[in-house]
Write a protein that holds these residues in place. Structure first.
Motif, PDB file in Angstrom:
ATOM      1  N   GLY A   1       0.775  -1.239   0.000  1.00 38.59           N
ATOM      2  CA  GLY A   1       0.000   0.000   0.000  1.00 38.59           C
ATOM      3  C   GLY A   1       0.797   1.274   0.000  1.00 38.59           C
ATOM      4  O   GLY A   1       0.224   2.375  -0.031  1.00 38.59           O
ATOM      5  N   PHE A   2       2.123   1.186   0.039  1.00 40.93           N
ATOM      6  CA  PHE A   2       2.936   2.401  -0.013  1.00 40.93           C
ATOM      7  C   PHE A   2       3.006   2.913  -1.451  1.00 40.93           C
ATOM      8  O   PHE A   2       3.215   2.142  -2.381  1.00 40.93           O
ATOM      9  CB  PHE A   2       4.347   2.127   0.515  1.00 40.93           C
ATOM     10  CG  PHE A   2       4.385   1.848   1.994  1.00 40.93           C
ATOM     11  CD1 PHE A   2       4.227   2.877   2.907  1.00 40.93           C
ATOM     12  CD2 PHE A   2       4.552   0.550   2.463  1.00 40.93           C
ATOM     13  CE1 PHE A   2       4.244   2.626   4.278  1.00 40.93           C
ATOM     14  CE2 PHE A   2       4.581   0.292   3.821  1.00 40.93           C
ATOM     15  CZ  PHE A   2       4.426   1.328   4.733  1.00 40.93           C
ATOM     16  N   ALA A   3       2.842   4.197  -1.593  1.00 45.79           N
ATOM     17  CA  ALA A   3       2.857   4.811  -2.920  1.00 45.79           C
ATOM     18  C   ALA A   3       4.262   5.172  -3.363  1.00 45.79           C
ATOM     19  O   ALA A   3       4.527   5.321  -4.553  1.00 45.79           O
ATOM     20  CB  ALA A   3       1.972   6.050  -2.928  1.00 45.79           C
TER      21      ALA A   3
ATOM     22  N   ALA B   1      -4.706  11.119  -0.835  1.00 52.33           N
ATOM     23  CA  ALA B   1      -5.258  12.154  -1.709  1.00 52.33           C
ATOM     24  C   ALA B   1      -6.785  12.136  -1.676  1.00 52.33           C
ATOM     25  O   ALA B   1      -7.402  11.083  -1.888  1.00 52.33           O
ATOM     26  CB  ALA B   1      -4.763  11.949  -3.136  1.00 52.33           C
ATOM     27  N   PRO B   2      -7.411  13.283  -1.408  1.00 50.78           N
ATOM     28  CA  PRO B   2      -8.876  13.326  -1.321  1.00 50.78           C
ATOM     29  C   PRO B   2      -9.534  13.394  -2.695  1.00 50.78           C
ATOM     30  O   PRO B   2      -8.936  13.896  -3.658  1.00 50.78           O
ATOM     31  CB  PRO B   2      -9.127  14.615  -0.536  1.00 50.78           C
ATOM     32  CG  PRO B   2      -7.973  15.497  -0.911  1.00 50.78           C
ATOM     33  CD  PRO B   2      -6.788  14.577  -1.094  1.00 50.78           C
ATOM     34  N   ALA B   3     -10.765  12.915  -2.746  1.00 48.46           N
ATOM     35  CA  ALA B   3     -11.509  12.929  -4.001  1.00 48.46           C
ATOM     36  C   ALA B   3     -12.274  14.226  -4.197  1.00 48.46           C
ATOM     37  O   ALA B   3     -12.694  14.552  -5.305  1.00 48.46           O
ATOM     38  CB  ALA B   3     -12.481  11.748  -4.044  1.00 48.46           C
ATOM     39  N   THR B   4     -12.457  14.994  -3.121  1.00 50.63           N
ATOM     40  CA  THR B   4     -13.214  16.244  -3.193  1.00 50.63           C
ATOM     41  C   THR B   4     -12.357  17.405  -2.699  1.00 50.63           C
ATOM     42  O   THR B   4     -11.294  17.202  -2.113  1.00 50.63           O
ATOM     43  CB  THR B   4     -14.497  16.162  -2.345  1.00 50.63           C
ATOM     44  OG1 THR B   4     -14.142  15.861  -0.988  1.00 50.63           O
ATOM     45  CG2 THR B   4     -15.415  15.065  -2.867  1.00 50.63           C
TER      46      THR B   4
ATOM     47  N   TRP C   1      -0.182  15.097  -0.273  1.00 54.64           N
ATOM     48  CA  TRP C   1      -1.025  14.147   0.461  1.00 54.64           C
ATOM     49  C   TRP C   1      -0.309  12.825   0.730  1.00 54.64           C
ATOM     50  O   TRP C   1      -0.641  11.786   0.156  1.00 54.64           O
ATOM     51  CB  TRP C   1      -2.312  13.885  -0.315  1.00 54.64           C
ATOM     52  CG  TRP C   1      -3.022  15.117  -0.774  1.00 54.64           C
ATOM     53  CD1 TRP C   1      -3.189  15.553  -2.051  1.00 54.64           C
ATOM     54  CD2 TRP C   1      -3.695  16.088   0.048  1.00 54.64           C
ATOM     55  NE1 TRP C   1      -3.905  16.721  -2.091  1.00 54.64           N
ATOM     56  CE2 TRP C   1      -4.231  17.076  -0.808  1.00 54.64           C
ATOM     57  CE3 TRP C   1      -3.890  16.214   1.424  1.00 54.64           C
ATOM     58  CZ2 TRP C   1      -4.946  18.171  -0.340  1.00 54.64           C
ATOM     59  CZ3 TRP C   1      -4.599  17.308   1.895  1.00 54.64           C
ATOM     60  CH2 TRP C   1      -5.114  18.268   1.025  1.00 54.64           C
ATOM     61  N   LEU C   2       0.668  12.834   1.605  1.00 51.61           N
ATOM     62  CA  LEU C   2       1.401  11.617   1.943  1.00 51.61           C
ATOM     63  C   LEU C   2       1.534  11.460   3.459  1.00 51.61           C
ATOM     64  O   LEU C   2       1.950  12.388   4.151  1.00 51.61           O
ATOM     65  CB  LEU C   2       2.808  11.626   1.334  1.00 51.61           C
ATOM     66  CG  LEU C   2       2.947  11.328  -0.164  1.00 51.61           C
ATOM     67  CD1 LEU C   2       4.403  11.508  -0.586  1.00 51.61           C
ATOM     68  CD2 LEU C   2       2.468   9.918  -0.501  1.00 51.61           C
TER      69      LEU C   2
ATOM     70  N   THR D   1      -4.952   5.988  -2.998  1.00 50.38           N
ATOM     71  CA  THR D   1      -5.451   6.187  -1.642  1.00 50.38           C
ATOM     72  C   THR D   1      -5.921   4.866  -1.044  1.00 50.38           C
ATOM     73  O   THR D   1      -6.733   4.160  -1.643  1.00 50.38           O
ATOM     74  CB  THR D   1      -6.606   7.201  -1.629  1.00 50.38           C
ATOM     75  OG1 THR D   1      -6.141   8.452  -2.139  1.00 50.38           O
ATOM     76  CG2 THR D   1      -7.145   7.405  -0.218  1.00 50.38           C
ATOM     77  N   MET D   2      -5.407   4.551   0.125  1.00 49.21           N
ATOM     78  CA  MET D   2      -5.800   3.318   0.807  1.00 49.21           C
ATOM     79  C   MET D   2      -7.261   3.406   1.248  1.00 49.21           C
ATOM     80  O   MET D   2      -7.742   4.466   1.664  1.00 49.21           O
ATOM     81  CB  MET D   2      -4.909   3.097   2.034  1.00 49.21           C
ATOM     82  CG  MET D   2      -3.442   2.869   1.711  1.00 49.21           C
ATOM     83  SD  MET D   2      -3.124   1.176   1.200  1.00 49.21           S
ATOM     84  CE  MET D   2      -3.175   0.339   2.788  1.00 49.21           C
TER      85      MET D   2
END
Length: 354
Positions: free
Chosen positions: A22-24, A84-87, A174-175, A267-268
């Motif tokens: 799950g790490f980006a 990272a948010p979707a909105t 966003w991390l 995003t997890m």
């Protein structure tokens, strides 16, 4: 004797396993002391910009370098998980409180640490299987005296932007950051290079002018600090600027132009916002007692600040809302047993009555 090809292959496989968990993003840096990094830390502390965060000063000797915390460490594996948010985090909603994006889902400490431990176990087992010897590891996420952001830059994950947070070309601001200290001498990655340029969006966006200069943060003026770490009444000079922010602040992060490259595909699931925390009604939050607070924020990082500090924040937001319908609840909270909550209620009453 381990040859270069073998250790390079191992590092590539490590990065692949990190992605599977799950790490980006993943990078490796040295564990010795960086004199510039250590100097900046002590200047920040000497100027008192850490506010009430006494643990920053108490364990400064451990923060100076990874080897200051664990002398046997040879490398730091820096890792980042995207949230990272979707909105749009800055969207205004009347009668609602605003919770920082990172705290709208499950507690990132638990999610990131679980993945770090799994990756560390893989590293130890694979190193032994491949004849790389007995490898020592220690994992850290946020709560230890570890300088995750400068270490992340040194490992090539990105760079510390003018808002002092890590910025990635691929994941924006966003991390969530974590680190594995290890005795295994992995190949080093190139450090990240500053790409902020002439942009000053984050500096201009700060509601409380918490940046005395680019790349410098005065936590005592930061809304995240004031709503989370600060225990007493928030200074009156900042209360209007809080707006409806009841836990943390995303303003300097959300305006970063590099966020346009961030994708929610990384995003997890654990970090997706809970419906009741995405835009909670202030009326509901002002009604919380201790038991209700603990139920609502079970599994959330918000739980650690406790009901009193959280309701204090909600009262400032109520005072800033202009919503007269909140007056009965505000009046009731003037008799709250916690003196900080009661004082915040009196301020909110005056603000709503003005």
């Amino acid at each position: 004797m381990v040859n270069t090809a073998e250790i390079d292959e191992f590092k590539a496989d490590l990065a692949q396993e990190a992605r599977r968990l799950g790490f980006a993003t993943c990078g490796v840096t040295a564990s010795g002391e960086d004199p510039v990094r250590a100097k900046r830390l002590h200047e920040w502390l000497d100027e008192g910009r850490h506010g009430e965060m006494d643990w920053m000063e108490a364990r400064a000797h451990h923060r100076r370098s990874p080897q200051g915390l664990w002398p046997e460490a040879q490398r730091v594996i820096a890792l980042g998980m995207s949230y990272a948010p979707a909105t749009d985090p800055l969207a205004e909603r009347d009668g609602r409180g605003r919770i920082s994006v990172y705290a709208q889902g499950s507690d990132y400490h638990d999610t990131v640490k679980k993945a770090l431990k799994a990756l560390a176990r893989w590293l130890v087992a694979e190193a032994a299987r491949r004849g790389l010897g007995d490898v020592g590891v220690k994992v850290f996420v946020d709560t230890a005296p570890v300088m995750e952001k400068p270490l992340g830059q040194a490992a090539g994950l990105g760079w510390q932007g003018k808002h002092t947070n890590l910025v990635s070309r691929d994941h924006g601001s966003w991390l969530f950051l974590g680190a594995i200290y290890t005795t295994l001498e992995l190949p080093l990655d190139e450090p990240g290079h500053d790409r902020c340029g002439s942009c000053s969006a984050c500096q201009l966006a700060c509601p409380t002018a918490a940046f005395p200069a680019p790349y410098q943060l005065d936590a005592r003026r930061c809304i995240s600090y004031l709503t989370i770490e600060h225990k007493g009444p928030v200074p009156k000079e900042f209360r209007k600027a809080l707006g409806n922010r009841i836990y943390g602040c995303d303003d300097c992060l959300a305006v970063c132009p590099w966020n346009k490259f961030a994708s929610t595909a990384h995003t997890m699931r654990a970090f997706l916002p809970r419906a009741e925390l995405a835009a909670p009604r202030l009326a509901d939050l002002l009604a919380l007692n201790d038991a209700g607070f603990r139920r609502l924020f079970s599994g959330s990082p918000i739980k650690r600040i406790g009901r009193d500090r959280f309701v204090r924040n909600c009262l400032y937001a109520a005072g800033n809302s202009g919503d007269a319908a909140l007056l009965p609840q505000v009046r009731d909270l003037m008799a709250d047993p916690d003196p900080v909550v009661a004082e915040a209620a009196r301020w909110a009453l005056d603000a709503l009555s003005a």
